[in-house]
Design a protein around this motif. Sequence first.
Motif, mmCIF file in Angstrom:
data_model
loop_
_atom_site.group_PDB
_atom_site.id
_atom_site.type_symbol
_atom_site.label_atom_id
_atom_site.label_comp_id
_atom_site.label_asym_id
_atom_site.label_seq_id
_atom_site.Cartn_x
_atom_site.Cartn_y
_atom_site.Cartn_z
ATOM 1 N N TYR A 1 -7.491 60.314 70.494
ATOM 2 C CA TYR A 1 -6.566 59.729 69.514
ATOM 3 C C TYR A 1 -5.472 60.732 69.136
ATOM 4 N N LEU A 2 -5.861 61.969 68.862
ATOM 5 C CA LEU A 2 -4.891 62.980 68.454
ATOM 6 C C LEU A 2 -3.822 63.223 69.518
ATOM 7 N N HIS A 3 -4.208 63.117 70.779
ATOM 8 C CA HIS A 3 -3.260 63.364 71.861
ATOM 9 C C HIS A 3 -2.521 62.105 72.303
ATOM 10 N N ASN A 4 -2.962 60.933 71.839
ATOM 11 C CA ASN A 4 -2.339 59.666 72.238
ATOM 12 C C ASN A 4 -2.252 58.682 71.080
ATOM 13 N N PRO A 5 -1.706 59.093 69.941
ATOM 14 C CA PRO A 5 -1.683 58.156 68.807
ATOM 15 C C PRO A 5 -0.710 57.003 69.067
ATOM 16 N N GLU A 6 -1.148 55.785 68.720
ATOM 17 C CA GLU A 6 -0.262 54.628 68.855
ATOM 18 C C GLU A 6 0.739 54.608 67.709
ATOM 19 N N ASP A 7 0.321 55.116 66.563
ATOM 20 C CA ASP A 7 1.161 55.108 65.372
ATOM 21 C C ASP A 7 1.208 56.529 64.816
ATOM 22 N N GLU A 8 2.306 57.213 65.099
ATOM 23 C CA GLU A 8 2.441 58.610 64.664
ATOM 24 C C GLU A 8 2.278 58.769 63.154
ATOM 25 N N GLY A 9 2.680 57.765 62.391
ATOM 26 C CA GLY A 9 2.631 57.846 60.941
ATOM 27 C C GLY A 9 1.229 57.878 60.369
ATOM 28 N N SER A 10 0.259 57.361 61.105
ATOM 29 C CA SER A 10 -1.103 57.296 60.577
ATOM 30 C C SER A 10 -1.945 58.520 60.930
ATOM 31 N N VAL A 11 -1.417 59.415 61.739
ATOM 32 C CA VAL A 11 -2.203 60.569 62.193
ATOM 33 C C VAL A 11 -2.663 61.431 61.025
ATOM 34 N N GLU A 12 -1.756 61.757 60.121
ATOM 35 C CA GLU A 12 -2.119 62.631 58.999
ATOM 36 C C GLU A 12 -3.160 61.975 58.095
ATOM 37 N N LEU A 13 -2.994 60.673 57.838
ATOM 38 C CA LEU A 13 -3.966 59.961 57.009
ATOM 39 C C LEU A 13 -5.341 59.975 57.668
#
Length: 175
Positions: A144-156
């Motif tokens: 997931y960290l290397h292929n996030p579909e939604d960059e905005g949700s990574v930090e959350l």
Amino acid sequence: MQENIQTLFDRMCDPKESEAYFFADKLGGVADEEAKDKLVQLVKGDAWEVAYLACRALSKTKFQEESLDVIFETIFDKKNKSVQGAFTQILEEFDLSHRFVDVFKVYLFGNYKASTLAKVYLDEVEFDITPRTIRKAEKHWNHYLHNPEDEGSVELKKSEVEPMLKEMKELFDQE
């Protein structure tokens, strides 16, 4: 009996049937191996409403555990992206205690509704966790960290997942 089961299938699958949920529940209560196979085929089908009812029927059978495999496949099927939430919602009818990794994957890769529901399950279900479960979850987390579909949700998700994984690891480090 087979005639009765076929009648339940017909009523459950009828788009004009106002009590389709009732017939799905009733079908689940009497389903045999043959009916289970037919329900599984409906879950894999193209009519998502009928697939949802078939999931509901499967939740009432003695075939719950093996039914979960096909339901998770259905959740991740690209054709169901817009209705992932409905299929994730029906999971509340099942025993998810052995399905941490599957629920975790829905949380990471599902649409907004599916991810939100999966987070509720992660918070509320008492899962059977093993070191192998943690390794599998970490594998999906790294993907997931290397292929996030939604960059905005990574930090959350990072703020929720990293403490969760740390806490699970600590359970086994203390032994």
